[in-house]
Design a protein around this motif. Structure first.
Motif, PDB file in Angstrom:
ATOM      1  N   LEU A  29      32.010  -8.414  17.871  1.00 25.53           N
ATOM      2  CA  LEU A  29      31.291  -7.461  17.601  1.00 25.53           C
ATOM      3  C   LEU A  29      29.966  -7.752  18.071  1.00 25.53           C
ATOM      4  O   LEU A  29      29.171  -6.792  18.120  1.00 25.53           O
ATOM      5  CB  LEU A  29      31.438  -6.572  16.055  1.00 25.53           C
ATOM      6  N   GLY A  30      29.455  -8.909  17.861  1.00 25.93           N
ATOM      7  CA  GLY A  30      28.058  -9.078  17.958  1.00 25.93           C
ATOM      8  C   GLY A  30      27.723 -10.778  17.838  1.00 25.93           C
ATOM      9  O   GLY A  30      28.680 -11.482  17.659  1.00 25.93           O
ATOM     10  N   GLU A  31      26.636 -10.984  17.252  1.00 25.54           N
ATOM     11  CA  GLU A  31      26.466 -12.400  16.608  1.00 25.54           C
ATOM     12  C   GLU A  31      26.508 -12.411  15.056  1.00 25.54           C
ATOM     13  O   GLU A  31      25.779 -12.019  14.484  1.00 25.54           O
ATOM     14  CB  GLU A  31      24.774 -12.836  17.167  1.00 25.54           C
ATOM     15  N   PRO A  32      27.357 -13.144  14.797  1.00 24.30           N
ATOM     16  CA  PRO A  32      27.985 -13.287  13.442  1.00 24.30           C
ATOM     17  C   PRO A  32      26.492 -14.162  12.499  1.00 24.30           C
ATOM     18  O   PRO A  32      26.118 -15.314  13.005  1.00 24.30           O
ATOM     19  CB  PRO A  32      28.936 -14.159  13.180  1.00 24.30           C
ATOM     20  N   SER A  33      26.277 -13.548  11.376  1.00 21.14           N
ATOM     21  CA  SER A  33      25.199 -13.957  10.488  1.00 21.14           C
ATOM     22  C   SER A  33      26.018 -14.068   9.051  1.00 21.14           C
ATOM     23  O   SER A  33      26.332 -12.953   8.644  1.00 21.14           O
ATOM     24  CB  SER A  33      24.100 -13.334  10.513  1.00 21.14           C
ATOM     25  N   ALA A  34      26.201 -15.429   8.601  1.00 14.89           N
ATOM     26  CA  ALA A  34      26.964 -15.287   7.172  1.00 14.89           C
ATOM     27  C   ALA A  34      25.838 -15.012   6.254  1.00 14.89           C
ATOM     28  O   ALA A  34      24.573 -15.316   6.334  1.00 14.89           O
ATOM     29  CB  ALA A  34      27.424 -16.497   6.871  1.00 14.89           C
ATOM     30  N   VAL A  35      26.334 -14.291   5.196  1.00 20.65           N
ATOM     31  CA  VAL A  35      25.301 -13.998   3.852  1.00 20.65           C
ATOM     32  C   VAL A  35      26.017 -14.725   2.695  1.00 20.65           C
ATOM     33  O   VAL A  35      27.079 -14.230   2.305  1.00 20.65           O
ATOM     34  CB  VAL A  35      25.223 -12.430   3.590  1.00 20.65           C
ATOM     35  N   HIS A  36      25.523 -15.716   1.975  1.00 14.58           N
ATOM     36  CA  HIS A  36      25.918 -16.661   1.200  1.00 14.58           C
ATOM     37  C   HIS A  36      25.133 -16.321  -0.143  1.00 14.58           C
ATOM     38  O   HIS A  36      24.037 -16.637  -0.264  1.00 14.58           O
ATOM     39  CB  HIS A  36      25.834 -17.874   1.559  1.00 14.58           C
ATOM     40  N   VAL A  37      25.889 -15.828  -1.040  1.00 16.33           N
ATOM     41  CA  VAL A  37      25.061 -15.556  -2.350  1.00 16.33           C
ATOM     42  C   VAL A  37      25.626 -16.501  -3.402  1.00 16.33           C
ATOM     43  O   VAL A  37      26.831 -16.627  -3.303  1.00 16.33           O
ATOM     44  CB  VAL A  37      25.363 -13.942  -2.757  1.00 16.33           C
ATOM     45  N   GLY A  38      24.621 -17.287  -3.887  1.00 11.54           N
ATOM     46  CA  GLY A  38      25.158 -18.291  -5.267  1.00 11.54           C
ATOM     47  C   GLY A  38      25.129 -19.448  -4.569  1.00 11.54           C
ATOM     48  O   GLY A  38      24.570 -19.811  -3.728  1.00 11.54           O
ATOM     49  N   PRO A  39      25.616 -20.398  -5.224  1.00 11.21           N
ATOM     50  CA  PRO A  39      25.669 -21.988  -4.862  1.00 11.21           C
ATOM     51  C   PRO A  39      26.364 -22.475  -3.721  1.00 11.21           C
ATOM     52  O   PRO A  39      27.276 -21.589  -3.642  1.00 11.21           O
ATOM     53  CB  PRO A  39      25.777 -22.594  -6.215  1.00 11.21           C
ATOM     54  N   GLY A  40      26.133 -23.710  -3.341  1.00 11.22           N
ATOM     55  CA  GLY A  40      27.207 -24.166  -2.378  1.00 11.22           C
ATOM     56  C   GLY A  40      27.177 -23.948  -0.855  1.00 11.22           C
ATOM     57  O   GLY A  40      27.751 -24.241  -0.086  1.00 11.22           O
ATOM     58  N   ALA A  41      25.497 -23.547  -0.668  1.00  9.89           N
ATOM     59  CA  ALA A  41      25.256 -22.955   0.795  1.00  9.89           C
ATOM     60  C   ALA A  41      25.471 -24.088   1.643  1.00  9.89           C
ATOM     61  O   ALA A  41      25.976 -24.428   2.839  1.00  9.89           O
ATOM     62  CB  ALA A  41      24.345 -22.153   0.976  1.00  9.89           C
ATOM     63  N   ASP A  42      24.818 -25.360   1.332  1.00  8.93           N
ATOM     64  CA  ASP A  42      24.762 -26.575   1.979  1.00  8.93           C
ATOM     65  C   ASP A  42      25.922 -27.088   2.416  1.00  8.93           C
ATOM     66  O   ASP A  42      26.194 -27.305   3.597  1.00  8.93           O
ATOM     67  CB  ASP A  42      24.136 -27.537   1.345  1.00  8.93           C
ATOM     68  N   ALA A  43      27.128 -27.187   1.353  1.00  9.46           N
ATOM     69  CA  ALA A  43      28.319 -27.538   1.706  1.00  9.46           C
ATOM     70  C   ALA A  43      29.313 -26.677   2.633  1.00  9.46           C
ATOM     71  O   ALA A  43      29.883 -27.059   3.301  1.00  9.46           O
ATOM     72  CB  ALA A  43      29.177 -27.772   0.281  1.00  9.46           C
ATOM     73  N   ALA A  44      28.845 -25.121   2.426  1.00 13.24           N
ATOM     74  CA  ALA A  44      29.564 -24.350   3.429  1.00 13.24           C
ATOM     75  C   ALA A  44      29.228 -24.134   4.700  1.00 13.24           C
ATOM     76  O   ALA A  44      29.875 -23.693   5.557  1.00 13.24           O
ATOM     77  CB  ALA A  44      29.414 -22.819   2.838  1.00 13.24           C
ATOM     78  N   GLN A  45      27.827 -24.621   4.926  1.00 13.79           N
ATOM     79  CA  GLN A  45      27.150 -24.445   6.046  1.00 13.79           C
ATOM     80  C   GLN A  45      28.120 -24.741   7.334  1.00 13.79           C
ATOM     81  O   GLN A  45      28.193 -24.207   8.638  1.00 13.79           O
ATOM     82  CB  GLN A  45      25.824 -24.988   6.183  1.00 13.79           C
TER      83      GLN A  45
END
Ligand code: FAD
Length: 318
Positions: A29-45
């Motif tokens: 549909l377009g260019e995906p941007s994830a929205v991560h609310v809360g901890p753990g963004a570094d590990a999830a990236q």
């Protein structure tokens, strides 16, 4: 290309499979941007980038993480205003639907829940949606505001992408109104070693026909690496936990394979499983309504059929 916001579905930073499914759809549909609310963004990236997130908006505010769904709706609304995305994709589970509904009100947008497919049509984003407790499949599109779409887990095959993502920390202040309810304690479910019901590729469910003995159902599930589900009759009888109930007032599942053992196939049970790709039933009553929707049906006693099937699967697996 317009951004497509994808709300990550995670537990303390551990991403659920539905996030990769949402990112796979977002790339259409377009260019995906994830929205991560809360901890753990570094590990999830790394995982988010692997499935195509060009950007990860991170809101690591302890307030947002401990106040249930309202802050997430506020954060998404602020991002919708900031980036004017082509769409917002959210998992179609209990929390996701509540977040999406609140977001739709805040942004004056249309909302589609229980989508099983999403694509870019000639005239905007089109969805295939399961409605009326799964009795109908319709093609639908949002005609007002930003399309907000809840995608049923297991609806699409996950595809990895070559892109690499960047992390953007976003400073969004959560209002006091959004903090009206707070998580004060959480207890992890007793570990069974089985996959999560809504994420599992295979689900084996038992009903009243088990007579309360879920042994053969669990054994067969374990031979296949499947999750175990239950009908409401089995749950109401206290034979299996409510967290495993499949149906209108339980969980909605869409696995590759759904096996219903000793389940009659009431409309409220179908509502939770009829979008499964392949459905198999074991029932000793050949007139049982479940046989109307199966791909394969076995008329027989589950206490004979399931152990035999378990033995055969184990033999073939070696
Ligand atoms: P039954 O309908 O009693 O069927 C048992 C089946 O087992 C029969 O077909 C029988 O032939 C077969 N059987 C018996 N012994 C054997 C054996 N040894 N081997 C093989 N087969 C055997 N139900 C849900 O499941 N999920 C929901 O979320 C849900 N929500 C509901 C919400 C509302 C508002 C209402 C009113 C109802 C809801 N129900 C729900 C209940 C639903 O209507 C049915 O009552 C329920 O699904 C029946 O469960 P069952 O198929 O296990 O039991």
């Amino acid at each position: 290309m317009a951004e497509v916001l994808v709300l990550t579905d995670h537990n303390g930073g551990r991403l659920r499979k539905s996030t990769a499914e949402l990112l796979t759809i977002a790339r259409r549909l377009g260019e995906p941007s994830a929205v991560h609310v809360g901890p753990g963004a570094d590990a999830a990236q790394k995982t988010l980038a692997k499935y195509g997130a060009h950007k990860v908006y991170v809101v690591d505010d302890p307030d947002a993480a401990s106040f249930l769904v309202a802050p997430q709706a506020e954060i998404l609304a602020a991002l919708v205003e900031k980036v004017s995305p082509a769409a917002v994709l959210v998992p179609s589970n209990a929390a996701g639907k509540e977040i999406a509904a609140r977001l739709a009100i805040k942004t004056g947008s249309g909302l589609i829940t229980d989508a099983v497919d999403v694509r870019a049509g000639d005239d905007g984003i089109e969805t295939t949606q399961s409605v009326f407790a799964g009795s109908y499949t319709v093609t639908a599109k949002v005609t007002t505001g930003t399309p907000i779409i809840c995608l049923k887990p297991n609806s699409v095959g996950i595809e990895a992408a070559p892109e690499a993502g960047t992390v953007e920390a976003v400073d969004i202040t959560v209002s006091d109104a959004a903090k009206a309810a707070k998580v004060t304690d959480s207890q992890p479910k007793k570990a069974t070693g089985r996959p999560e019901l809504t994420e599992a590729a295979i689900v084996v469910s038992g009903g009243r026909g088990t007579g309360g003995d879920f042994g053969p159902v669990e054994e067969f599930a374990d031979s296949l690496g499947a999750a175990v589900g239950a009908s409401r009759a089995a749950v109401d009888a206290g034979w299996y936990p409510h967290s495993n109930q499949v149906g209108q007032t339980g969980k909605q599942v869409s696995p590759q394979l759904y096996v219903a053992a000793g389940i009659s196939g009431a409309i409220q049970h179908r509502a939770g499983m009829q979008t499964s790709k392949t459905i198999v039933a074991v029932n000793k009553d050949e007139e049982a309504p479940i046989f109307e929707l199966v791909d394969f049906g076995v008329v027989g006693d589950l206490f004979q059929v399931l152990p035999q099937a378990t033995g055969e699967v184990r033999k073939r697996k070696g």
